[in-house]
Every structure is written in structure tokens, then in C-alpha cells.
Design an enzyme around this catalytic site. Structure first.
Site, short mmCIF file in Angstrom:
data_model
loop_
_atom_site.label_atom_id
_atom_site.label_comp_id
_atom_site.label_asym_id
_atom_site.label_seq_id
_atom_site.Cartn_x
_atom_site.Cartn_y
_atom_site.Cartn_z
N GLU A 14 76.60 -23.39 -103.53
CA GLU A 14 76.89 -22.21 -102.71
C GLU A 14 76.38 -22.40 -101.28
O GLU A 14 77.09 -22.10 -100.31
CB GLU A 14 76.26 -20.96 -103.32
CG GLU A 14 76.60 -19.70 -102.52
CD GLU A 14 75.70 -18.53 -102.85
OE1 GLU A 14 76.22 -17.39 -102.93
OE2 GLU A 14 74.47 -18.72 -102.99
N TRP B 75 80.81 -16.20 -106.93
CA TRP B 75 81.61 -15.27 -106.13
C TRP B 75 82.91 -14.85 -106.81
O TRP B 75 83.71 -14.11 -106.23
CB TRP B 75 81.93 -15.91 -104.78
CG TRP B 75 80.78 -15.92 -103.83
CD1 TRP B 75 79.80 -16.87 -103.72
CD2 TRP B 75 80.45 -14.93 -102.85
NE1 TRP B 75 78.90 -16.54 -102.73
CE2 TRP B 75 79.27 -15.36 -102.18
CE3 TRP B 75 81.05 -13.73 -102.46
CZ2 TRP B 75 78.69 -14.62 -101.15
CZ3 TRP B 75 80.48 -12.99 -101.43
CH2 TRP B 75 79.31 -13.44 -100.79
N TYR C 30 79.81 -15.27 -95.07
CA TYR C 30 78.74 -16.09 -94.48
C TYR C 30 79.20 -17.34 -93.75
O TYR C 30 78.82 -17.59 -92.60
CB TYR C 30 77.73 -16.49 -95.57
CG TYR C 30 77.04 -15.33 -96.21
CD1 TYR C 30 75.95 -14.70 -95.59
CD2 TYR C 30 77.46 -14.84 -97.44
CE1 TYR C 30 75.31 -13.63 -96.18
CE2 TYR C 30 76.82 -13.76 -98.03
CZ TYR C 30 75.75 -13.15 -97.41
OH TYR C 30 75.12 -12.09 -97.99
N CYS D 287 74.51 -9.52 -97.54
CA CYS D 287 73.23 -8.98 -98.01
C CYS D 287 72.08 -9.66 -97.27
O CYS D 287 71.17 -9.00 -96.80
CB CYS D 287 73.09 -9.18 -99.51
SG CYS D 287 74.27 -8.22 -100.48
N ARG E 119 69.15 -7.17 -96.22
CA ARG E 119 69.31 -5.72 -96.19
C ARG E 119 69.36 -5.11 -97.59
O ARG E 119 68.89 -4.00 -97.83
CB ARG E 119 70.59 -5.33 -95.44
CG ARG E 119 71.86 -5.77 -96.17
CD ARG E 119 73.13 -5.10 -95.66
NE ARG E 119 74.27 -5.56 -96.43
CZ ARG E 119 74.72 -4.98 -97.54
NH1 ARG E 119 74.11 -3.90 -98.02
NH2 ARG E 119 75.75 -5.47 -98.19
N SER E 120 69.94 -5.87 -98.53
CA SER E 120 70.13 -5.38 -99.89
C SER E 120 69.77 -6.50 -100.85
O SER E 120 70.29 -7.62 -100.73
CB SER E 120 71.59 -4.95 -100.10
OG SER E 120 71.82 -4.57 -101.44
N ASP F 54 69.31 -7.50 -104.86
CA ASP F 54 69.40 -7.36 -106.31
C ASP F 54 68.27 -8.22 -106.89
O ASP F 54 68.40 -9.44 -107.00
CB ASP F 54 70.78 -7.83 -106.78
CG ASP F 54 70.94 -7.87 -108.29
OD1 ASP F 54 69.95 -7.66 -109.02
OD2 ASP F 54 72.08 -8.12 -108.75
N ILE G 226 66.13 -2.86 -108.53
CA ILE G 226 66.41 -3.34 -109.88
C ILE G 226 67.45 -2.41 -110.48
O ILE G 226 67.25 -1.19 -110.52
CB ILE G 226 65.14 -3.36 -110.75
CG1 ILE G 226 64.10 -4.31 -110.16
CG2 ILE G 226 65.49 -3.76 -112.18
CD1 ILE G 226 62.75 -4.24 -110.87
#
Length: 314
Positions: free
Chosen positions: A58, A80, A144, A196, A216-217, A219, A258
Site C-alpha cells: 500500500e 481498498w 493519497y 484520514c 484526523r480520523s 480507526d 474504537i
């Protein structure tokens, strides 16, 4: 990887229950930072098996400026796939079973998961064998790789941020402008998933290269272990390119969450004892990071606990 486990514990203890875009629900906190000394081992999570091959392929996909999942699928990397698959099943061309909210439904229904798997197999085969289909449904938009390597400039040209930052580190190591950003407000709406990990900055001191990522985010169960290893790897690659040693990877999180359907998995992971970190080996056969292939990068001494499965929120 005690830093990562501490993040999990902190969210479980102090996080706020929130709704989210996917409809799954999360326990979340805002603003958290971890620091990893890359000289003490490669930060690949050991409390569950994490696929370094997928992380590497990736990252190299980003580095080469690619935005089409065909390249990844050809390397058996399906990180993806769901976002490209979603584009197909929402199109007029798709005539299969109803895939509305397929991610959450599949997590709750094993029979529906089998239907999704069947359609996903069809999708992947079409991506690999039908160039027109791959161009239409495999491309994720200006994600990206596009922003890192071909940021559109106002004069109609493009800016190769990654190549520029490498040259800047070599020529002016003390600069405070060693920055690459993936957050392009003018193109966010065209992306399958807005970035993210939004921007990162390099810092050179005492012959060592450090990197700080703002995400920013995050998981925390599925994504963050990949993000830690990916940017640690990027730091190693650019340090090698610039004839520097590695320093720290600093990971700054915005919304660290989470998912509600990952709680059992997180608790299982927290019950496990961390093991010794592996080491990273980068082949000397290639002169530039832009020429590297997945096989040029390996980790040695990786002895993780078994994998823990969890559904992805799309």
C-alpha cells in the site's frame, strides 16, 4: 508497542460514545499522541498478527502516485477493495443482489457475508481482466498517491510533494517546511475516502530523520496498527534515501475511535502480552524509493500473537 495498547485502554476508560458516518457507532476521544523510537525496533503490533506485506505494498502504491485498486489487487492486497466495490454496486451498471450498507449488514449476517464475498470475487476478477471496467470502477479518485505526487497547481501543472520534500531534506535539513499534505479541500469530494492521515512533517537532528503524522480520523483497532507501521516504514525509506539514521515517529491523532463492533476484539488484544519488536531490512539493490518493490522490504524476527478478525466500517 505499549504506546498503542495504552491508547486502546485510554479510549475504553475515558472515551465518549458517539455516532459516526458509517452508522456503526464508536467510543471516541479527541487529541492523542504516541511516540516511537525507531532505533529500538520496527513498530509492528505484536499482540495480533499484522500483515506487513499489505502495509508495504500500500505504501509503495502511494509513493508511486497510483490511485487505482487494480495494482493492489494484482498484489493480493485488498485494503481498498470495499471503497471501489461500493462505487460499482451503487452504479447503474451493477445488476446483482442488493448491496445497500453491505459492510454493516455482512457483519451481522453470515449468509449475506457469503453473498458479498461472491460479488466481491466477481468485482476483483473484472478489475484484473477488463481495463475499461478497472478504469471506471477501480480508480478511487485523487486520493493519497495523487496528492503526494501530483498535487494540482493553479497554473494547470502539478506539484510532486514527495520528491520535493526529499530534495528539501537533502539540501536544507534544518528547514521547518518538510511537509507533505494529502488534504486538498478542492478535491476532497472527488475522493472515495477523504484522507484520514492528512499531513506529515519531517525533522532532522543529529543525523537522524524523524516524522510526525497528523491523522484526523483513526480507526484504532483496524487502521492505526497499519498507519503506525506505514509511516515508520516511510521514515526509514526516506532516511535511507537521504543518508540519515532514523529518529522518532510521532503519531498525533484527532478523532481516535474504537468501533462498537470492535470492543470484544480490543479486549482480547489487551489480554495478550506484547512481544519483542522485529527489525526492518531494505534492499540496497534500488537507488531510489520510487523504484522499490514489495519484495525489497522485509521484517525479521516478527513473532506476533494470532490474527484477530473484525469487520471494516465502510
Amino acid at each position: 508497542m505499549e504506546q498503542y495498547l495504552q491508547l486502546c485502554q485510554t479510549i475504553l476508560a475515558e472515551g465518549t460514545v458517539k455516532n459516526d458516518r458509517t452508522g456503526t457507532g464508536t467510543k471516541s476521544m479527541f487529541g492523542y499522541q504516541m511516540r516511537f523510537d525507531l532505533s529500538k525496533g520496527f513498530p509492528l503490533v505484536t499482540t495480533k498478527k499484522t500483515a506487513m506485506r499489505l502495509i508495504t505494498s500500500e505504501l509503495l502504491w502511494f509513493i508511486k502516485g497510483d490511485t487505482n485498486v487494480k495494482t493492489l489487487i494484482a498484489e493480493r492486497n485488498h485494503i481498498w477493495d470495499e471503497w471501489a466495490f461500493e462505487k460499482w454496486v451503487k452504479s447503474e451498471e451493477y445488476d446483482g443482489p442488493d448491496m445497500t450498507d453491505f459492510g454493516r449488514r455482512a457483519a451481522q449476517d453470515d449468509q449475506f457475508q457469503q453473498i458479498v464475498d461472491q460479488q466481491m470475487t466477481i468485482f476483483r476478477e473484472k478489475i484484473l481482466t477488463d481495463d475499461k471496467f478497472a478504469e471506471e470502477y477501480g480508480d478511487l479518485g485523487p486520493v493519497y498517491g495523487r496528492q503526494w505526487r501530483s498535487w494540482p497547481s493553479k497554473d494547470g501543472q502539478s506539484i510532486d510533494q514527495l520528491k520535493n520534500v526529499i530534495e528539501s531534506i537533502k539540501q536544507n535539513p534544518d528547514s521547518r517546511r518538510h511537509i507533505v499534505t494529502a488534504w486538498n479541500p478542492s478535491e476532497v469530494d472527488q475522493m472515495a475516502l477523504p484522507p484520514c492521515h492528512t499531513f506529515f512533517q519531517f525533522y532532522v537532528a543529529d543525523g537522524k530523520l524523524s516524522c510526525q503524522l497528523y491523522q484526523r480520523s483513526a480507526d484504532v483497532f483496524l487502521g492505526v496498527p497499519f498507519n503506525i507501521a506505514s509511516y515508520a516504514l516511510l521514515t526509514h525509506l526516506i532516511a535511507k534515501e537521504c543518508n540519515l539514521e532514523v529518529g522518532d515517529f510521532v503519531h498525533t491523532l484527532g478523532d481516535a475511535h474504537i468501533y462498537s463492533n470492535h470492543m470484544d476484539q480490543v479486549n482480547e488484544q489487551l489480554s495478550r502480552q506484547p512481544r519483542e519488536l522485529p527489525t526492518l531490512t531494505i534492499s540496497n539493490d534500488k537507488k531510489s524509493i520510487f523504484d522499490l518493490e514489495t519484495s525489497d522490504i522485509t521484517v525479521d524476527g516478527y513473532d506476533p500473537h494470532p490474527r484477530i478478525k473484525a469487520p471494516i466500517a465502510v
